[in-house]
Motif scaffolding. Structure first.
Motif, PDB file in Angstrom:
ATOM      1  N   LEU A 111       0.836  -1.201   0.000  1.00 32.68           N
ATOM      2  CA  LEU A 111       0.000   0.000   0.000  1.00 32.68           C
ATOM      3  C   LEU A 111       0.873   1.254   0.000  1.00 32.68           C
ATOM      4  N   ALA A 112       1.918   1.263   0.849  1.00 38.47           N
ATOM      5  CA  ALA A 112       2.796   2.425   0.927  1.00 38.47           C
ATOM      6  C   ALA A 112       3.512   2.670  -0.384  1.00 38.47           C
ATOM      7  N   ALA A 113       3.823   1.598  -1.114  1.00 34.37           N
ATOM      8  CA  ALA A 113       4.530   1.740  -2.383  1.00 34.37           C
ATOM      9  C   ALA A 113       3.614   2.227  -3.497  1.00 34.37           C
ATOM     10  N   MET A 114       2.342   1.846  -3.465  1.00 31.31           N
ATOM     11  CA  MET A 114       1.429   2.158  -4.559  1.00 31.31           C
ATOM     12  C   MET A 114       0.686   3.469  -4.368  1.00 31.31           C
ATOM     13  N   ALA A 115       0.390   3.831  -3.124  1.00 30.59           N
ATOM     14  CA  ALA A 115      -0.438   5.011  -2.865  1.00 30.59           C
ATOM     15  C   ALA A 115       0.410   6.280  -2.856  1.00 30.59           C
ATOM     16  N   VAL A 116      -0.202   7.393  -3.238  1.00 31.24           N
ATOM     17  CA  VAL A 116       0.494   8.674  -3.144  1.00 31.24           C
ATOM     18  C   VAL A 116       0.467   9.191  -1.706  1.00 31.24           C
ATOM     19  N   ASP A 117      -0.478   8.687  -0.909  1.00 30.35           N
ATOM     20  CA  ASP A 117      -0.551   9.055   0.504  1.00 30.35           C
ATOM     21  C   ASP A 117      -1.424   8.027   1.203  1.00 30.35           C
ATOM     22  N   TRP A 118      -1.155   7.778   2.481  1.00 30.51           N
ATOM     23  CA  TRP A 118      -1.985   6.839   3.229  1.00 30.51           C
ATOM     24  C   TRP A 118      -1.723   7.009   4.721  1.00 30.51           C
ATOM     25  N   ARG A 143       3.786  -4.068 -11.911  1.00 30.72           N
ATOM     26  CA  ARG A 143       5.198  -3.719 -11.844  1.00 30.72           C
ATOM     27  C   ARG A 143       5.563  -3.241 -10.437  1.00 30.72           C
ATOM     28  N   VAL A 144       4.690  -2.432  -9.834  1.00 29.46           N
ATOM     29  CA  VAL A 144       4.947  -1.947  -8.477  1.00 29.46           C
ATOM     30  C   VAL A 144       4.926  -3.100  -7.498  1.00 29.46           C
ATOM     31  N   GLU A 145       3.941  -3.984  -7.619  1.00 26.67           N
ATOM     32  CA  GLU A 145       3.837  -5.135  -6.726  1.00 26.67           C
ATOM     33  C   GLU A 145       5.086  -6.006  -6.844  1.00 26.67           C
ATOM     34  N   ARG A 146       5.551  -6.227  -8.067  1.00 25.73           N
ATOM     35  CA  ARG A 146       6.730  -7.060  -8.288  1.00 25.73           C
ATOM     36  C   ARG A 146       7.965  -6.404  -7.678  1.00 25.73           C
ATOM     37  N   ALA A 147       8.065  -5.069  -7.799  1.00 23.55           N
ATOM     38  CA  ALA A 147       9.199  -4.354  -7.228  1.00 23.55           C
ATOM     39  C   ALA A 147       9.213  -4.457  -5.710  1.00 23.55           C
ATOM     40  N   LEU A 151      12.191  -5.874  -3.344  1.00 20.44           N
ATOM     41  CA  LEU A 151      12.859  -4.983  -2.401  1.00 20.44           C
ATOM     42  C   LEU A 151      12.704  -5.419  -0.958  1.00 20.44           C
ATOM     43  N   GLU A 152      11.518  -5.916  -0.593  1.00 20.77           N
ATOM     44  CA  GLU A 152      11.316  -6.277   0.806  1.00 20.77           C
ATOM     45  C   GLU A 152      12.109  -7.520   1.181  1.00 20.77           C
ATOM     46  N   ASN A 153      12.575  -8.276   0.193  1.00 20.48           N
ATOM     47  CA  ASN A 153      13.402  -9.442   0.463  1.00 20.48           C
ATOM     48  C   ASN A 153      14.881  -9.180   0.194  1.00 20.48           C
ATOM     49  N   TYR A 154      15.197  -7.999  -0.328  1.00 20.83           N
ATOM     50  CA  TYR A 154      16.572  -7.693  -0.688  1.00 20.83           C
ATOM     51  C   TYR A 154      17.392  -7.314   0.534  1.00 20.83           C
ATOM     52  N   ARG A 168       9.056   5.104   9.778  1.00 21.92           N
ATOM     53  CA  ARG A 168      10.112   5.557  10.668  1.00 21.92           C
ATOM     54  C   ARG A 168      11.465   5.391   9.956  1.00 21.92           C
ATOM     55  N   GLU A 169      11.571   4.403   9.079  1.00 20.88           N
ATOM     56  CA  GLU A 169      12.753   4.223   8.248  1.00 20.88           C
ATOM     57  C   GLU A 169      12.277   3.987   6.821  1.00 20.88           C
ATOM     58  N   VAL A 170      12.883   4.678   5.874  1.00 21.15           N
ATOM     59  CA  VAL A 170      12.447   4.543   4.482  1.00 21.15           C
ATOM     60  C   VAL A 170      13.180   3.345   3.887  1.00 21.15           C
ATOM     61  N   SER A 171      12.821   2.143   4.333  1.00 23.51           N
ATOM     62  CA  SER A 171      13.583   0.953   3.997  1.00 23.51           C
ATOM     63  C   SER A 171      13.489   0.587   2.529  1.00 23.51           C
ATOM     64  N   LEU A 172      12.313   0.711   1.928  1.00 22.72           N
ATOM     65  CA  LEU A 172      12.186   0.332   0.531  1.00 22.72           C
ATOM     66  C   LEU A 172      13.018   1.242  -0.366  1.00 22.72           C
ATOM     67  N   VAL A 173      13.076   2.517  -0.043  1.00 24.52           N
ATOM     68  CA  VAL A 173      13.892   3.438  -0.830  1.00 24.52           C
ATOM     69  C   VAL A 173      15.369   3.085  -0.697  1.00 24.52           C
ATOM     70  N   GLU A 174      15.809   2.819   0.529  1.00 24.42           N
ATOM     71  CA  GLU A 174      17.203   2.450   0.745  1.00 24.42           C
ATOM     72  C   GLU A 174      17.536   1.150   0.018  1.00 24.42           C
ATOM     73  N   SER A 175      16.627   0.187   0.077  1.00 20.71           N
ATOM     74  CA  SER A 175      16.847  -1.080  -0.609  1.00 20.71           C
ATOM     75  C   SER A 175      16.908  -0.881  -2.115  1.00 20.71           C
ATOM     76  N   ALA A 176      16.066   0.016  -2.645  1.00 20.25           N
ATOM     77  CA  ALA A 176      16.072   0.282  -4.080  1.00 20.25           C
ATOM     78  C   ALA A 176      17.422   0.845  -4.513  1.00 20.25           C
ATOM     79  N   VAL A 177      17.982   1.773  -3.726  1.00 22.98           N
ATOM     80  CA  VAL A 177      19.287   2.358  -4.054  1.00 22.98           C
ATOM     81  C   VAL A 177      20.358   1.282  -4.050  1.00 22.98           C
ATOM     82  N   GLU A 178      20.362   0.435  -3.019  1.00 24.35           N
ATOM     83  CA  GLU A 178      21.366  -0.629  -2.927  1.00 24.35           C
ATOM     84  C   GLU A 178      21.214  -1.630  -4.068  1.00 24.35           C
TER      85      GLU A 178
END
Length: 212
Positions: A111-118, A143-147, A151-154, A168-178
């Motif tokens: 939900l956090a990945a797909m929504a513009v706000d929640w 595509r978003v669901e697959r990403a 990322l959540e397993n990376y 509290r931590e932008v984990s998906l963004v950090e994982s995407a960069v890595e």
């Protein structure tokens, strides 16, 4: 009380769909939501809405209990569609570490990945989990669901949310960069040009976004 994320304007369209928390009801609720979007001429958001309604309603079944009464509210406000699921539990959802053996947080990460706000709003009657999506072609939802799945397993980064639904931590963004950095290293080792790979990926992204 005005819920967080609301615009000051009145909704252009609004529908309330009560449902009972049960797997069979979730399927019916998903279909009812799509039919309502068709009535509003918003079929472009049907795929994304189906996925989000499924995740939100299934969370009620899993964490509030089967058989409880709940309600889905759909609202169109400007260029966004707002979804709210109201239930009778005052317990706010928490995103747990990916891969910890409990899938309870996957729907919220998606939900956090797909929504513009929640977010989540507590009330005397229980709570409401809400999200907003743009009214554009939602063919990108898979595509978003697959990403998110990748990322959540990376990287296993523990994350929790406040009651306003913010990371509290932008984990998906950090994982995407890595992940992108590691893929560029992989292309170099394989004798490929990293800049060429990035250009091709950008072109693919723009082609898909332009077709949406």
């Amino acid at each position: 009380m005005v819920m967080p994320g609301y615009e000051a304007t009145e909704p252009q369209a609004r529908c309330v769909l009560p449902f009972e928390a049960a797997p069979a009801e979730v399927r019916l609720l998903r279909r009812a939501a799509v039919r309502q979007l068709e009535c509003w001429g918003m079929v472009m958001a049907a795929d994304e809405t189906e996925l989000l309604v499924t995740e939100l309603a299934t969370n009620v079944v899993k964490h509030v209990g089967e058989g409880v009464s709940a309600a889905l509210i759909l609202e169109r406000r400007g260029g966004r569609l707002r979804l709210e699921v109201h239930d009778q539990s005052p317990v706010a959802p928490v995103v747990k570490t990916a891969g910890c053996g409990d899938e309870s947080g996957r729907g919220l990460r998606l939900l956090a990945a797909m929504a513009v706000d929640w977010g989540t709003v507590l009330s005397a009657a229980g709570k409401a989990v809400w999200c907003e999506i743009p009214l554009t072609d939602a063919r990108r939802c898979r595509r978003v669901e697959r990403a998110v799945e990748v990322l959540e397993n990376y990287e296993k980064v523990e994350c929790t949310l406040g009651q306003n639904g913010r990371w509290r931590e932008v984990s998906l963004v950090e994982s995407a960069v890595e992940l992108i950095a590691d893929l560029l290293h992989w292309t170099t080792v394989g004798g490929h040009d990293p800049d060429d790979i990035l250009d091709r990926a950008q072109m693919r992204y723009e082609a898909v976004s332009g077709a949406a």
